[in-house]
Design an enzyme around this catalytic site. Structure first.
Site, PDB file in Angstrom:
ATOM      1  N   LYS A   1      11.282   9.100 -60.626  1.00  0.00           N
ATOM      2  CA  LYS A   1       9.746   8.108 -59.597  1.00  0.00           C
ATOM      3  C   LYS A   1       9.923   8.586 -58.815  1.00  0.00           C
ATOM      4  CE  LYS A   1       7.705   4.265 -57.886  1.00  0.00           C
ATOM      5  NZ  LYS A   1       7.840   2.386 -57.754  1.00  0.00           N
TER       6      LYS A   1
ATOM      7  N   LYS B   1       7.214   8.716 -63.297  1.00  0.00           N
ATOM      8  CA  LYS B   1       5.994   8.119 -62.500  1.00  0.00           C
ATOM      9  C   LYS B   1       5.291   8.852 -61.949  1.00  0.00           C
ATOM     10  CE  LYS B   1       4.660   3.998 -60.676  1.00  0.00           C
ATOM     11  NZ  LYS B   1       5.214   2.606 -59.818  1.00  0.00           N
TER      12      LYS B   1
HETATM   13  C1  PBG Z   1       7.123  -1.109 -57.117  1.00  0.00           C
HETATM   14  C2  PBG Z   1       6.604  -0.359 -57.874  1.00  0.00           C
HETATM   15  C3  PBG Z   1       4.819   0.688 -57.446  1.00  0.00           C
HETATM   16  C4  PBG Z   1       4.103   0.555 -58.583  1.00  0.00           C
HETATM   17  C5  PBG Z   1       4.870   0.357 -59.549  1.00  0.00           C
HETATM   18  N1  PBG Z   1       6.281  -0.542 -59.312  1.00  0.00           N
HETATM   19  C6  PBG Z   1       4.638   1.177 -56.099  1.00  0.00           C
HETATM   20  C7  PBG Z   1       5.265   1.930 -55.233  1.00  0.00           C
HETATM   21  O1  PBG Z   1       6.547   1.931 -55.257  1.00  0.00           O
HETATM   22  O2  PBG Z   1       5.268   1.837 -53.937  1.00  0.00           O
HETATM   23  C8  PBG Z   1       3.020   1.820 -59.228  1.00  0.00           C
HETATM   24  C9  PBG Z   1       2.346   1.520 -60.317  1.00  0.00           C
HETATM   25  C10 PBG Z   1       1.310   1.836 -60.047  1.00  0.00           C
HETATM   26  O3  PBG Z   1       0.177   2.343 -59.222  1.00  0.00           O
HETATM   27  O4  PBG Z   1      -0.312   1.910 -61.069  1.00  0.00           O
HETATM   28  N2  PBG Z   1       7.920  -0.650 -56.668  1.00  0.00           N
END
Ligand code: PBG
Length: 324
Positions: free
Chosen positions: A196, A249
């Site tokens: 991520k 992601k």
């Molecule tokens: C929270 C989380 C996030 C997303 C999914 N889980 C945001 C972040 O890490 O700040 C992002 C999903 C999206 O942008 O569609 N940990």
């Protein structure tokens, strides 16, 4: 060699293209994110995600039944937590009667066959909007893992099939797996957000959950967008720690990573086409600058072609409608 080989022969008609197509999207490819909020009769559109809504618990059954009837059989739950319930330790995340725990039960009641996955991270519950416990401006790793493990057990107890840690703390998959085993949740799977990135494509999501970090950014735990080898290392470690499914992601800007990881590992690979990717297409289409449906299917097909076995996407419903 040309002219013996003419590649255009295989593109000459729709029937021929249908016959030789390598990548075909089906409803079973998709994982549908759902945003849940407190209240009654709430179905509020997220301003930076046109056509996507926060739903109160009483709206979930109808939504889930609609998805099920479209052959969409997996949801990923996120909750918007009222400010007065947020603190540094994410205490509310462990409330057996919290919004997430109630949402899990609501979905399962409405549709027992629906696969329920839950986001496991502190940010929606954190007064700082960070994915971990904060001390002296730093995000604590091991202390956060304890909360994530307890949160996962709480979701499993409420009926979640899969917990999906999205925080990027080191060692959290092992902490979660051990806690689940200790509590007897041996069948609860873990989908790890293993690669991520610290991406600016998450902006609209943070609007949806009111979860933007109150100070700094997430670069000390989420990955540097410039790195590739690190993604493999992170993913391999999560598999070693017990992740059943791994994830890359965001999606589109990271398809090289998706292919790399698909070639490298032997577990299912999920890709999250994130909120910013959704918002960009909605905005361009609203201006009349892009053909919404065609670009949407092209992007989703590209994600699958790159190696995704599972696609988390806000376009899932729209895409499946077009496919059928
Ligand atoms: C929270 C989380 C996030 C997303 C999914 N889980 C945001 C972040 O890490 O700040 C992002 C999903 C999206 O942008 O569609 N940990």
């Amino acid at each position: 060699m040309y002219p013996i080989i003419r590649n255009r022969r295989l593109r000459a008609s729709a029937a021929m293209r249908n016959l030789v197509r390598e990548t075909i999207l089906t409803p079973h490819d998709f994982l549908v994110p759902l945003f849940v909020t407190e209240g009654k009769g709430v179905r509020e559109e997220i301003p930076s995600m046109p056509g996507y809504y926060r739903l109160s618990l009483d709206q979930l059954a109808a939504e889930v039944n609609e998805l099920w009837n479209m052959n969409l059989q997996a949801v990923l739950l996120f909750v918007k937590v009222p400010d007065n319930l947020k603190d540094n330790e994410g205490t509310e995340a462990l409330n057996p009667d919290g919004l997430m725990q109630r949402a899990i039960k609501e979905v399962k009641n409405a549709q027992p066959g629906m696969l329920v996955m839950t986001d496991v991270a502190l940010d929606p519950f954190s007064s700082y909007g960070h994915d971990g416990i904060v001390a002296d401006g730093k995000i604590l790793n091991d202390e956060t893992n304890e909360v994530l493990a307890a949160m996962s057990v709480s979701h499993a107890a409420a009926g979640a099939d899969v917990v999906a840690p999205s925080d990027m703390m080191d060692g959290r998959i092992l902490s979660i797996r051990e806690a689940l085993e200790d509590e007897g949740f041996i069948d609860t799977a873990i989908m790890s957000y293993s690669a991520k990135y610290a991406s600016s494509f998450y902006g609209p999501f943070r609007d949806a959950l009111d979860s933007a970090p109150g100070f700094g950014d997430k670069k000390t735990y989420q990955m540097d967008p410039a790195n590739r080898f690190e993604a493999i290392k992170e993913t391999q470690m999560d598999i070693d720690e017990g992740a059943d499914i791994v994830m890359v992601k965001p999606g589109l800007a990271y398809l090289d990573i998706v292919r790399e990881i698909r070639n490298e590992v032997d577990v299912p690979v999920a890709v999250y086409q994130v909120s910013g990717e959704y918002a960009m297409l909605k905005a361009a289409a609203a201006q009349g600058w892009l053909d919404h449906d065609a670009v949407m299917l092209e992007q989703l097909t590209s994600i699958k072609r790159a190696g995704a076995n599972i696609i988390a996407s806000y376009f899932a419903k729209e895409a499946v409608r077009l496919l059928s």
